[in-house]
Design a protein around this motif. Sequence first.
Motif, PDB file in Angstrom:
ATOM      1  N   VAL B  90       0.844  -1.186   0.000  1.00  0.00           N
ATOM      2  CA  VAL B  90       0.000   0.000   0.000  1.00  0.00           C
ATOM      3  C   VAL B  90       0.887   1.245   0.000  1.00  0.00           C
ATOM      4  O   VAL B  90       1.762   1.398   0.862  1.00  0.00           O
ATOM      5  CB  VAL B  90      -0.927   0.017   1.227  1.00  0.00           C
ATOM      6  N   ASP B  92      -0.293   5.136  -0.633  1.00  0.00           N
ATOM      7  CA  ASP B  92      -1.149   5.942   0.236  1.00  0.00           C
ATOM      8  C   ASP B  92      -2.515   5.281   0.353  1.00  0.00           C
ATOM      9  O   ASP B  92      -2.999   4.638  -0.582  1.00  0.00           O
ATOM     10  CB  ASP B  92      -1.304   7.370  -0.323  1.00  0.00           C
ATOM     11  N   SER B 302      -0.424  13.588  -7.026  1.00  0.00           N
ATOM     12  CA  SER B 302      -0.092  12.418  -7.827  1.00  0.00           C
ATOM     13  C   SER B 302      -0.660  11.170  -7.173  1.00  0.00           C
ATOM     14  O   SER B 302      -0.966  11.159  -5.981  1.00  0.00           O
ATOM     15  CB  SER B 302       1.432  12.293  -7.931  1.00  0.00           C
ATOM     16  N   VAL B 303      -0.809  10.111  -7.970  1.00  0.00           N
ATOM     17  CA  VAL B 303      -1.087   8.797  -7.397  1.00  0.00           C
ATOM     18  C   VAL B 303       0.091   7.884  -7.718  1.00  0.00           C
ATOM     19  O   VAL B 303       0.827   8.122  -8.687  1.00  0.00           O
ATOM     20  CB  VAL B 303      -2.404   8.168  -7.909  1.00  0.00           C
ATOM     21  N   ARG B 304       0.257   6.890  -6.869  1.00  0.00           N
ATOM     22  CA  ARG B 304       1.345   5.934  -7.048  1.00  0.00           C
ATOM     23  C   ARG B 304       0.796   4.515  -7.188  1.00  0.00           C
ATOM     24  O   ARG B 304      -0.300   4.211  -6.695  1.00  0.00           O
ATOM     25  CB  ARG B 304       2.293   5.972  -5.832  1.00  0.00           C
ATOM     26  N   ASP B 307      -1.502   2.712  -4.441  1.00  0.00           N
ATOM     27  CA  ASP B 307      -2.462   3.538  -3.706  1.00  0.00           C
ATOM     28  C   ASP B 307      -3.775   2.770  -3.581  1.00  0.00           C
ATOM     29  O   ASP B 307      -4.239   2.132  -4.538  1.00  0.00           O
ATOM     30  CB  ASP B 307      -2.732   4.865  -4.448  1.00  0.00           C
TER      31      ASP B 307
END
Lengths: 380, 380
Positions: B90, B92, B302-304, B307
């Motif tokens: 995981v 965020d 941003s997303v990773r 997430d």
Amino acid sequence: MTTGFGLNNLPYGVFSTPGTAPRVGVRFGDQVLDLAAALNDPVFASPSLNPFMAQGRARWTEVRARIPAALENGPLHPLTGVHLHMPFEVADYVDFYASEEHATNLGRMFRPDSAPLLPNWKHLPVGYHGRAGTVVPSGTGIVRPSGQRKPPNQRTPDHGPSRRLDVEVEVGFVVGSPSPLGQPIPTSAFADHVFGVCLVNDWSARDIQAWEYVPLGPFLGKSFATSISPWIVPLDALTEARVPTPPQDPAPLPYLTDAEPWGLDLSLTLSLNGHALSHPPYASMYWSPAQMLAHMTVNGASVRTGDLYASGTVSGPDASQRGSFIELTWGGENPLKLHDGSTRTFLEDGDEVTITATAPGTNGEAISFGEVKGRILPIQ
Amino acid sequence: MTTGFGLNNLPYGVFSTPGTAPRVGVRFGDQVLDLAAALNDPVFASPSLNPFMAQGRARWTEVRARIPAALENGPLHPLTGVHLHMPFEVADYVDFYASEEHATNLGRMFRPDSAPLLPNWKHLPVGYHGRAGTVVPSGTGIVRPSGQRKPPNQRTPDHGPSRRLDVEVEVGFVVGSPSPLGQPIPTSAFADHVFGVCLVNDWSARDIQAWEYVPLGPFLGKSFATSISPWIVPLDALTEARVPTPPQDPAPLPYLTDAEPWGLDLSLTLSLNGHALSHPPYASMYWSPAQMLAHMTVNGASVRTGDLYASGTVSGPDASQRGSFIELTWGGENPLKLHDGSTRTFLEDGDEVTITATAPGTNGEAISFGEVKGRILPIQ
């Protein structure tokens, strides 16, 4: 030699020189010691401090003791010739709200008809989780965020760039040693888990935040970016900076009682475009970082190597000690007059914000935290 | 063959057999396909789905198309002989609050003298960040959390085990393809970024939460543990489950307008100690997961890869469709009568909670999400 980076400091960071891979370095004056080469240890060849931080307190002490000798042999690089990277991979990011002055100021502005401090504030360090993936190193440009805005004179929200872009002057604590799920960390074990300290600018879009934050707290008003300084000052460098927290009344519950003083006498400076705006005193913070860590884990939550928790905005009792524009301009009502004759309520495109700090060090020589800076970029 | 894990589902997870390393597998009936061996591809030899998820939508489609043929040759392991691990790392973790019924129920209980929905609720999907480091796989024991409790009849808080330990029945969305800082993701790009869907139990200590949550939102009332199901159902398996969200009034701002329907007709079941308590219908959720992703990034966040964002408690309009004990017992006022003659307001030590779900699949055959379960352990 730049003041504040002597043998009593020796902060860790991650650097590269042209054509080489990012690795761990130690700042000494205006130079950077290549620790992977100096100690011939692959743990420092990592592009983050995490593997070293995970080795724990005894190892941190051992490595710190070897650095003065290593500085004799190098290799040392001039600071001007290196690129500084994110010093560690952020696991979870938590933001506290530990300044009584800041919480009181915001309470007065947001809830003018009730007591400025909410009932829980003096019983526990209020905090919340932030976005780890948008913690960025000093120097990263900050694109003005867009979002939903609903000024009081508008019936419904619209979507557009934030008009109330702000900073929060904060101090961050970096976890090295992890803890298992289900085991709270007592205040007495703070130094076993926390590796070091950095500066944090918790950029905040006040208009987005004001509309979104009930009932689950700040989200997009904060999550677009959080900047940190590139050098992590080891806890071992802060022995002379330790002070008791201000008197705590009511007395905290036993799990929050500080085993030893972990208040910190850091003198912070908030600057806009190269000119100082305020001088927040960290020693005025109500809750210590040891109390924050004990509270954050009292429910059994684990911590991981790379967890970052920040203090919340540092604001002192004097108006010249406030750590955010919303406080310095009292919600935008009293614009700041700048050195160039212009005024500011909140940040404008092109503005550059810098936060610096110093603390008392051993041998009567102050130590420096370097700086965290960022420039506001117009929306693309 | 166990119903719901046919060729129209093929969810991904991470498994190991005794003496072997964790690696990526695909569930088919009561068997697990060893994908690293079957496709002879090292990306599946990873102990998490992250490297594969990072490869993006075109690759996900390609691999899914190859699995039916791979099932002919194996290797396949019986489900009973494998250990299931956390399916992904995981990055965020965000938790939304997207059920109108749930938000209304909690508003009625917590703010009986004002409108149950706060003014922002129908304009944006309210959400907040949770603790990524305490997201645990199904089957992990949940130690009853301690923390500060201040019942209404008590003048000051005390410290002790939560007396109001609850669950939240939720659905989680797992990001595969990252996005750069400063670039919002439009609703139309949802399927380019989201890899798949899992079940989430957002364990909640209501007494800790009620005392701590003003003004910055839930923190320790949630951060002790969040459980997820071991199988990630690919978005491609959900084409038959897609439905429009309920009518949205007022119309959402343009950035929140769904380009195509991404409501999902998942039928959830909440069970306690093996007996069903309620049946929350996911199709009743006000905000779609595409709207959640667009909102979460509208400020440039941003997303990773890795997430995870969860829907918030799923509760339908009927009392038998509520997804938490606080709603099912109306704040503890109306205890539930259980099959064994005992009653419950909140969870007791030893209680085991299971959440399951099914959805319409292609060929008229339902697909299963498996289960997420956890047992409450006494404080140590």
